[in-house]
Scaffold this active site. Structure first.
Site, PDB file in Angstrom:
ATOM      1  N   TYR A 146       0.814  -1.219   0.000  1.00  0.00           N
ATOM      2  CA  TYR A 146       0.000   0.000   0.000  1.00  0.00           C
ATOM      3  C   TYR A 146       0.849   1.271   0.000  1.00  0.00           C
ATOM      4  O   TYR A 146       0.310   2.366   0.007  1.00  0.00           O
ATOM      5  CB  TYR A 146      -0.916   0.048   1.224  1.00  0.00           C
ATOM      6  CG  TYR A 146      -2.049  -0.926   1.139  1.00  0.00           C
ATOM      7  CD1 TYR A 146      -1.803  -2.287   1.242  1.00  0.00           C
ATOM      8  CD2 TYR A 146      -3.356  -0.504   0.949  1.00  0.00           C
ATOM      9  CE1 TYR A 146      -2.831  -3.202   1.162  1.00  0.00           C
ATOM     10  CE2 TYR A 146      -4.388  -1.408   0.861  1.00  0.00           C
ATOM     11  CZ  TYR A 146      -4.112  -2.754   0.964  1.00  0.00           C
ATOM     12  OH  TYR A 146      -5.134  -3.663   0.874  1.00  0.00           O
ATOM     13  N   LYS A 189       2.842 -13.746   6.352  1.00  0.00           N
ATOM     14  CA  LYS A 189       3.120 -14.746   5.313  1.00  0.00           C
ATOM     15  C   LYS A 189       4.639 -14.950   5.257  1.00  0.00           C
ATOM     16  O   LYS A 189       5.258 -14.966   4.184  1.00  0.00           O
ATOM     17  CB  LYS A 189       2.555 -14.227   3.982  1.00  0.00           C
ATOM     18  CG  LYS A 189       2.515 -15.232   2.870  1.00  0.00           C
ATOM     19  CD  LYS A 189       1.497 -16.321   3.044  1.00  0.00           C
ATOM     20  CE  LYS A 189       1.650 -17.384   1.987  1.00  0.00           C
ATOM     21  NZ  LYS A 189       0.962 -18.640   2.286  1.00  0.00           N
ATOM     22  N   ASP A 208      -2.595 -17.521   5.346  1.00  0.00           N
ATOM     23  CA  ASP A 208      -3.678 -18.342   4.784  1.00  0.00           C
ATOM     24  C   ASP A 208      -4.318 -19.222   5.856  1.00  0.00           C
ATOM     25  O   ASP A 208      -5.511 -19.454   5.875  1.00  0.00           O
ATOM     26  CB  ASP A 208      -3.182 -19.194   3.604  1.00  0.00           C
ATOM     27  CG  ASP A 208      -1.832 -19.814   3.852  1.00  0.00           C
ATOM     28  OD1 ASP A 208      -0.904 -19.520   3.111  1.00  0.00           O
ATOM     29  OD2 ASP A 208      -1.707 -20.577   4.822  1.00  0.00           O
ATOM     30  N   ASP A 253      -6.120  -6.066   5.565  1.00  0.00           N
ATOM     31  CA  ASP A 253      -7.252  -5.703   4.719  1.00  0.00           C
ATOM     32  C   ASP A 253      -8.156  -6.924   4.535  1.00  0.00           C
ATOM     33  O   ASP A 253      -9.377  -6.872   4.717  1.00  0.00           O
ATOM     34  CB  ASP A 253      -6.695  -5.238   3.359  1.00  0.00           C
ATOM     35  CG  ASP A 253      -7.703  -4.437   2.568  1.00  0.00           C
ATOM     36  OD1 ASP A 253      -8.827  -4.264   3.034  1.00  0.00           O
ATOM     37  OD2 ASP A 253      -7.355  -3.990   1.464  1.00  0.00           O
TER      38      ASP A 253
END
Ligand code: NAP
Length: 450
Positions: free
Chosen positions: A195, A262, A316, A340
């Protein structure tokens, strides 16, 4: 006293002060608000009615908010002209008064040149020139495309933590069997990650330069016809966010903080986020926290009294976890993109975004906001659900230490939804519900405060 260009300094109320790292709230604080575009027109007055009534009821007239309207989006364009959708006055006022609240603002998304701030229609304009009126609704408030106002507000005031509590309200239709088990608060880093806006469009000289540098000097093998984005994640950005999340858990006696990352794939960004997160926890909160590793190594999995558990989950996997074992999660601290996704997934799990509140908080300034958009087709129809903005105001009251007023509003909402008197969005999913207007719903919350 600060000077504004087009705003008049409020004649009533007292400024919130900031001392010793904390806000000091007077009994009559001045709170700037941005009404917002589209349905901001409907939900902002509803929010003010509910908040004013709760404060009056909770403190018997001893406390009162003095609302101070500041402008962004359409109302800014109307007052300031010159395509000024985010005036300096607004930033100055919010920074000066420390705590503010806002409705939704139009954010153009496509590759169009112009956007109508009345109906959010994005358009190219005749021959690339600014249209005299909107090709959809006829409004004259068509302005050149701009970057997101929400991002602009966050960046200008360095509001680095996006805070989203997600819980279920009894009676709200939702897709899971036990929505009551999910009660989390997500701290999403707001300034970095993909972002940061560092992107190079495919085919441009800038993209070629970056690709050539990476291929030639850094030994990478990027296809020449790629667009390129950069994902910076820093020690500074991570530690201040994680610090806020852990502090929140300690201050509110919450059981755990989970880092959502992640890091198995993106080792030097997401993996580093996790590592720096554990560093903050151990270096700054050693006596109040225990890591999951320590829990098993030293306590055989039995949580010792009075500690906050610090753990981490792969991005995930956490999507499965919040669905299958929601009660194992409390505070979630995460980089921007994961945040988000997980915020909206959690909100959907307990009945959708219409009810989810949010805030953007920096070291000194806090801006509370509805999490949905401007839903332009419903503007001025007195139809939509104002709960997201009202619950953002609840967060704001809690942040100000006005817990009694916050509790009254939550009770009012619980009873109103429990009685099945709701706006169209909930009514269409609830059997036997009565559909009421936005303003009527606000009035019901006031009546149901107890
Ligand atoms: P949206 O405004 O959130 O509306 C999408 C749909 O969500 C609406 O059509 C409506 O569904 C439902 N909805 C939204 N708010 C609701 C409410 N308070 N009560 C009941 N239902 C509600 O999303 P969008 O149409 O994608 O975006 C419109 C504009 O808002 C865009 O310019 C976008 O960039 C901007 N935006 C701003 C913010 C912000 O300021 N924070 C956030 C997101 C989007 P139904 O049609 O099914 O009734």
């Amino acid at each position: 006293m600060i000077q504004f260009d087009k705003l008049t300094y409020p004649t009533k109320g007292t400024r919130i002060e900031f001392k010793d790292g904390k806000i000091q709230v007077p009994d009559d604080p001045i709170i700037p608000f941005i009404r917002g575009d589209g349905i901001g027109l409907d939900i902002t007055p509803a929010m003010e009615l509910v908040v004013d009534s709760a404060v009056e009821k909770a403190y018997g007239g001893k406390k009162k908010i003095e609302w101070f309207e500041v402008h962004a989006g359409l109302s800014a364009l109307q007052l300031y002209g010159n395509d000024n959708v985010l005036p300096e006055d607004t930033i100055k006022a919010i920074e000066h008064f420390y705590v503010a609240i806002k409705g939704p603002l139009t954010t153009p998304v496509g590759g169009f040149k112009f956007v109508c701030l009345d109906c959010a229609k994005e358009q190219d304009g005749p021959g690339g020139k600014r249209p005299e009126k909107c090709e959809k609704c006829g409004s004259k408030w068509v302005t050149p495309r701009f970057r997101s106002l929400n991002v602009g507000l966050r960046q200008k005031m360095d509001l680095y933590a996006c805070v989203r509590p997600v819980r279920w309200f009894k009676g709200v239709p939702c897709p899971v069997k036990h929505p009551e088990k999910l009660d989390v608060i997500i701290f999403r880093e707001n300034t970095e990650d993909v972002y940061a806006g560092i992107e190079f469009e495919q085919g441009t000289p800038e993209a070629s330069k970056v690709i050539n540098f990476l291929n030639t000097d850094m030994g990478k093998n990027i296809r020449k016809d790629s667009g390129v984005g950069i994902k910076p994640i820093s020690i500074t950005g991570t530690k201040r966010l994680v610090r806020k999340a852990i502090k929140h858990a300690i201050d509110h006696n919450l059981p755990s903080v989970t880092f959502d990352h992640k890091g198995n794939i993106q080792k030097f960004t997401e993996g580093a986020f996790r590592d720096w997160g554990y560093e903050v926890a151990k270096e700054e909160f050693r006596d109040q926290i225990i890591t999951e590793q320590e829990l098993w190594d030293e306590f055989d999995g039995k949580m010792p009294e009075g500690k906050v558990l610090i753990k981490d989950r792969i991005a995930d996997q956490i999507f499965q976890q919040v669905l299958l074992r929601p009660d194992e999660y409390s505070v979630i601290a995460t980089p921007n993109l994961n945040g988000d996704y997980i915020s909206d997934a959690c909100a959907a799990q307990v009945g959708g975004l219409g009810l989810a509140p949010g805030a953007n908080i920096g070291d000194e300034v806090a801006l509370f906001e509805a999490t949905h958009g401007t839903a332009p087709k419903y503007t001025g129809m007195d139809k939509v659900n104002p709960s997201s903005l009202i619950l953002s105001a609840v967060m704001m009251l809690e942040y100000m230490g006005w817990q009694e007023a916050a509790d009254l509003i939550v009770r009012g909402i619980e009873t109103t939804i429990g009685n099945k008197t709701v706006t169209y969005d909930l009514e269409r999913q609830m059997e036997g519900a009565t559909k009421i207007k936005c303003s009527e719903y606000a009035q019901k919350i006031v009546e149901n405060m107890g």
